[in-house]
Motif scaffolding. Structure first.
Motif, PDB file in Angstrom:
ATOM      1  N   GLN A 268       0.804  -1.218   0.000  1.00  0.00           N
ATOM      2  CA  GLN A 268       0.000   0.000   0.000  1.00  0.00           C
ATOM      3  C   GLN A 268       0.838   1.270   0.000  1.00  0.00           C
ATOM      4  OE1 GLN A 268      -3.403  -0.198  -0.324  1.00  0.00           O
ATOM      5  NE2 GLN A 268      -2.872  -2.357  -0.600  1.00  0.00           N
ATOM      6  N   GLY A 269       2.146   1.127  -0.061  1.00  0.00           N
ATOM      7  CA  GLY A 269       3.016   2.288  -0.098  1.00  0.00           C
ATOM      8  C   GLY A 269       2.989   3.101   1.187  1.00  0.00           C
ATOM      9  N   LEU A 270       2.828   2.416   2.337  1.00  0.00           N
ATOM     10  CA  LEU A 270       2.730   3.122   3.611  1.00  0.00           C
ATOM     11  C   LEU A 270       4.095   3.600   4.098  1.00  0.00           C
ATOM     12  CD1 LEU A 270       0.244   0.812   5.551  1.00  0.00           C
ATOM     13  CD2 LEU A 270      -0.265   2.812   4.137  1.00  0.00           C
ATOM     14  N   LYS A 271       4.050   4.608   4.961  1.00  0.00           N
ATOM     15  CA  LYS A 271       5.258   5.090   5.611  1.00  0.00           C
ATOM     16  C   LYS A 271       5.356   4.513   7.009  1.00  0.00           C
ATOM     17  CE  LYS A 271       5.745   9.413   3.042  1.00  0.00           C
ATOM     18  NZ  LYS A 271       5.993  10.880   3.149  1.00  0.00           N
ATOM     19  N   LEU A 272       6.508   4.720   7.632  1.00  0.00           N
ATOM     20  CA  LEU A 272       6.749   4.143   8.952  1.00  0.00           C
ATOM     21  C   LEU A 272       5.767   4.627  10.006  1.00  0.00           C
ATOM     22  CD1 LEU A 272      10.628   4.139   9.248  1.00  0.00           C
ATOM     23  CD2 LEU A 272       9.134   2.145   9.319  1.00  0.00           C
ATOM     24  N   ALA A 273       5.256   5.836   9.839  1.00  0.00           N
ATOM     25  CA  ALA A 273       4.333   6.378  10.836  1.00  0.00           C
ATOM     26  C   ALA A 273       3.130   5.467  11.046  1.00  0.00           C
ATOM     27  CB  ALA A 273       3.872   7.770  10.419  1.00  0.00           C
ATOM     28  N   ALA A 274       2.673   4.811   9.977  1.00  0.00           N
ATOM     29  CA  ALA A 274       1.522   3.915  10.096  1.00  0.00           C
ATOM     30  C   ALA A 274       1.824   2.755  11.031  1.00  0.00           C
ATOM     31  CB  ALA A 274       1.130   3.392   8.718  1.00  0.00           C
ATOM     32  N   MET A 275       3.030   2.215  10.962  1.00  0.00           N
ATOM     33  CA  MET A 275       3.412   1.105  11.822  1.00  0.00           C
ATOM     34  C   MET A 275       3.745   1.582  13.230  1.00  0.00           C
ATOM     35  SD  MET A 275       3.657  -2.213  11.351  1.00  0.00           S
ATOM     36  CE  MET A 275       4.088  -2.439   9.628  1.00  0.00           C
ATOM     37  N   ALA A 276       4.408   2.727  13.324  1.00  0.00           N
ATOM     38  CA  ALA A 276       4.827   3.228  14.639  1.00  0.00           C
ATOM     39  C   ALA A 276       3.645   3.627  15.500  1.00  0.00           C
ATOM     40  CB  ALA A 276       5.760   4.426  14.451  1.00  0.00           C
ATOM     41  N   SER A 277       2.513   3.993  14.905  1.00  0.00           N
ATOM     42  CA  SER A 277       1.355   4.448  15.660  1.00  0.00           C
ATOM     43  C   SER A 277       0.399   3.329  16.047  1.00  0.00           C
ATOM     44  CB  SER A 277       0.594   5.511  14.863  1.00  0.00           C
ATOM     45  OG  SER A 277       0.111   4.965  13.641  1.00  0.00           O
ATOM     46  N   LEU A 278       0.696   2.108  15.657  1.00  0.00           N
ATOM     47  CA  LEU A 278      -0.182   0.988  15.993  1.00  0.00           C
ATOM     48  C   LEU A 278      -0.194   0.738  17.498  1.00  0.00           C
ATOM     49  CD1 LEU A 278       0.694  -1.684  13.262  1.00  0.00           C
ATOM     50  CD2 LEU A 278      -1.420  -0.381  13.456  1.00  0.00           C
ATOM     51  N   VAL A 279      -1.349   0.319  18.004  1.00  0.00           N
ATOM     52  CA  VAL A 279      -1.438  -0.169  19.378  1.00  0.00           C
ATOM     53  C   VAL A 279      -1.324  -1.686  19.319  1.00  0.00           C
ATOM     54  CG1 VAL A 279      -2.843  -0.311  21.461  1.00  0.00           C
ATOM     55  CG2 VAL A 279      -2.910   1.755  20.045  1.00  0.00           C
ATOM     56  N   VAL A 280      -0.243  -2.215  19.885  1.00  0.00           N
ATOM     57  CA  VAL A 280       0.073  -3.641  19.774  1.00  0.00           C
ATOM     58  C   VAL A 280      -0.172  -4.320  21.124  1.00  0.00           C
ATOM     59  CG1 VAL A 280       1.876  -5.312  19.212  1.00  0.00           C
ATOM     60  CG2 VAL A 280       1.821  -3.097  18.055  1.00  0.00           C
TER      61      VAL A 280
ATOM     62  N   ARG B 294       6.450  -2.626  15.772  1.00  0.00           N
ATOM     63  CA  ARG B 294       6.196  -1.246  16.172  1.00  0.00           C
ATOM     64  C   ARG B 294       7.452  -0.593  16.741  1.00  0.00           C
ATOM     65  NH1 ARG B 294       5.337   1.711  20.465  1.00  0.00           N
ATOM     66  NH2 ARG B 294       5.462  -0.078  21.875  1.00  0.00           N
ATOM     67  N   ARG B 295       8.230  -1.363  17.518  1.00  0.00           N
ATOM     68  CA  ARG B 295       9.431  -0.787  18.117  1.00  0.00           C
ATOM     69  C   ARG B 295      10.455  -0.424  17.048  1.00  0.00           C
ATOM     70  NH1 ARG B 295       9.750  -1.778  23.759  1.00  0.00           N
ATOM     71  NH2 ARG B 295      11.613  -0.454  23.685  1.00  0.00           N
ATOM     72  N   ALA B 296      10.594  -1.276  16.034  1.00  0.00           N
ATOM     73  CA  ALA B 296      11.529  -0.972  14.949  1.00  0.00           C
ATOM     74  C   ALA B 296      11.090   0.279  14.204  1.00  0.00           C
ATOM     75  CB  ALA B 296      11.636  -2.152  13.991  1.00  0.00           C
ATOM     76  N   ALA B 297       9.794   0.391  13.925  1.00  0.00           N
ATOM     77  CA  ALA B 297       9.281   1.562  13.217  1.00  0.00           C
ATOM     78  C   ALA B 297       9.451   2.825  14.061  1.00  0.00           C
ATOM     79  CB  ALA B 297       7.815   1.356  12.870  1.00  0.00           C
ATOM     80  N   ALA B 298       9.154   2.717  15.351  1.00  0.00           N
ATOM     81  CA  ALA B 298       9.256   3.879  16.236  1.00  0.00           C
ATOM     82  C   ALA B 298      10.692   4.357  16.382  1.00  0.00           C
ATOM     83  CB  ALA B 298       8.669   3.544  17.598  1.00  0.00           C
ATOM     84  N   SER B 299      11.658   3.448  16.240  1.00  0.00           N
ATOM     85  CA  SER B 299      13.063   3.835  16.404  1.00  0.00           C
ATOM     86  C   SER B 299      13.498   4.862  15.362  1.00  0.00           C
ATOM     87  CB  SER B 299      13.967   2.600  16.333  1.00  0.00           C
ATOM     88  OG  SER B 299      14.021   2.074  15.010  1.00  0.00           O
ATOM     89  N   TYR B 300      12.770   4.933  14.249  1.00  0.00           N
ATOM     90  CA  TYR B 300      13.074   5.926  13.215  1.00  0.00           C
ATOM     91  C   TYR B 300      12.899   7.345  13.757  1.00  0.00           C
ATOM     92  CZ  TYR B 300      12.536   8.536   8.824  1.00  0.00           C
ATOM     93  OH  TYR B 300      12.666   9.441   7.809  1.00  0.00           O
ATOM     94  N   TYR B 301      11.925   7.505  14.663  1.00  0.00           N
ATOM     95  CA  TYR B 301      11.599   8.837  15.185  1.00  0.00           C
ATOM     96  C   TYR B 301      12.320   9.158  16.488  1.00  0.00           C
ATOM     97  CZ  TYR B 301       7.904   8.186  11.776  1.00  0.00           C
ATOM     98  OH  TYR B 301       7.216   7.951  10.609  1.00  0.00           O
TER      99      TYR B 301
END
Length: 474
Positions: free
Chosen positions: A425-437, A447-454
């Protein structure tokens, strides 16, 4: 007398892809003929995905009986009854087989013909004493194991994936030629079931995956006692049943690996023999039938899908092809294949799953990328289950668009799915980092890997200054 059958769609091959096309077409109202000369379900059910995963499951249970110490438990290792393991594998196949049976497909309205199919001309297929004239044809005949041209190989008893699952006797020493997914999965399974195992690979094992994460797999297999020999040139095979000798190299540098059984897992070849493709104007070579992006052959009435066209030879790819063909053949929609978000999984323990592009591929193109990681040792569920060896590796561009992901660890084949969705779907990391897991789960690593970008931005000097400034206003 020849019986003439007219149909909207004629499918040649009752493997996963062919069955998906036939079931979908029939349920959508198309007059559908399915021709299969062998076992319904094809390679996936009978000699591939299903039996291999059943054998791996048995091997995992056998291995875990000796791993209780880490949990404060006594080990309860015992001798493996290989014949009972084989019966388990057979039982799993039998449990799934009704879903792929002739009876089920005839119940869906498909005309099933159990015979060999061959083209008579561009618009006609012959199967036994039946002549099928259809508006469209789909070739889904799959592939066969390809045996390499090793001197002496033709003179010794050899297992392939088509025969290894019939074996009811545990090998004393299984030699595996080929370090791809099949070779590595079978190596670990047989080692855990009590066999000595040696893997011989001409290049690097699991060479299509990220080498950093492949190392987790090779290290585990080595710890369990599997010998892995890479960049090895097999020059000769000789022996007899129960006594196999594989020669690596030549002259004074030659080495002989001796074992009791031999498995060759060095790739596959398209199953096109006897189809008389030339009579239908269909082009093909040793890599498979040639198709365009809509999976049409040179004869536009004929489509080809799955292993028979080469490329990514996975069951889920064949099923993906089936959807493309139905849209083209029945609805005349110009649906085209896109392999950018096709995942694959090697079902060793730990599992190795991947989607998109690897770091090596992107760096070879001089792409500017970000590499994000999160180790399983930082995951609470992994600690609780003593499964801390593994890692997720995410590759993005400089705008945080997800380019690829590789996961090594328990359940990696399940954990890769959100990254497949993000990539497709061409998503960016923000979509994964904002998930409630949910906590605690292995899926937190995504989610932790995606959040590490920020992280560098969130905890920067500028952010701290901003927080202090806003605090002045109460």
């Amino acid at each position: 007398m020849v019986q003439v059958i007219k149909a909207d769609l004629c499918v040649i091959g009752g493997g996963s892809g062919g069955l998906s096309v036939a079931a979908g077409a029939a349920q959508m109202g198309a007059r559908t003929v399915l021709i299969e000369r062998g076992e319904m379900g094809g390679d996936c059910l009978n000699t591939g995905c299903v039996p291999s995963k059943a054998l791996l499951a048995a091997a995992k249970h056998a291995w875990r009986r000796g791993q209780g110490a880490a949990f404060g438990l006594d080990d309860c290792s015992s001798e493996v009854d290989f014949a009972r393991v084989n019966a388990h594998v057979r039982g799993v196949i039998d449990a799934i087989a009704p879903n792929d049976s002739v009876a089920r497909f005839e119940g869906l309205g498909v005309t099933v013909i159990k015979d060999h199919a061959r083209f008579k001309d561009a618009r006609t297929v012959i199967a036994g004493r039946k002549e099928i004239r259809a508006r469209r044809f789909v070739i889904a005949t799959g592939s066969h194991p390809a045996l390499p041209p090793i001197p002496g190989l033709e003179t010794v008893p050899v297992f392939t994936n088509e025969t290894i699952f019939t074996n009811k006797v545990r090998p004393g020493h299984l030699i595996v030629i080929g370090g791809g997914p099949v070779g590595m999965e079978m190596a670990q399974a047989h080692r855990r079931l009590g066999a000595k195992v040696t893997v011989i690979e001409a290049a690097k094992v699991l060479s299509k995956d990220d080498p950093e994460l492949v190392a987790f797999v090779t290290d585990r297999l080595a710890q369990e006692g599997v010998e892995i020999i890479e960049e090895a040139n097999v020059t000769r095979v000789e022996g007899e049943e129960g006594r196999i000798a594989v020669t690596i190299g030549e002259g004074s540098d030659a080495r002989i690996v001796s074992g009791t059984h031999l498995l060759v897992a060095t790739g596959r070849r398209p199953a096109v023999e006897g189809l008389d493709l030339d009579k239908a104007g269909i082009e093909w070579d040793r890599h498979g039938i040639k198709v365009d992006s809509r999976l049409r052959t040179a004869n536009r009435r004929v489509f080809a899908i799955g292993d028979v066209i080469g490329g990514l030879q996975f069951t889920h790819v064949a099923n993906y092809h089936a959807g493309i063909v139905i849209r083209n053949a029945l609805f005349r929609l110009p649906a085209r294949v896109d392999y950018g978000a096709i995942p694959w999984v090697t079902y060793t323990d730990p599992e190795l799953a991947h989607v998109g592009e690897t770091e090596q591929e992107l760096r070879a193109r001089n792409m500017k990328i970000n590499v994000l990681r999160w180790h399983l040792a930082e995951n609470d569920r992994a600690q609780a289950e003593r499964e801390t060896e593994g890692e997720i590796k995410v590759i993005t561009d400089m705008h945080s668009r997800i380019l690829g992901c590789t996961i090594v660890g328990p359940h990696a084949g399940e954990l890769i799915l959100p990254w497949v969705l993000a990539r497709s779907q061409g998503l960016k990391l923000a979509a994964m980092a904002s998930l409630v897991v949910p906590y605690p789960t292995f899926s937190e690593i995504s989610r932790r890997a995606a959040a590490s970008y920020y992280t560098p931005t969130l905890f920067s000097r500028r952010t701290r200054a901003l927080v202090r400034f806003l605090g002045l206003f109460g």
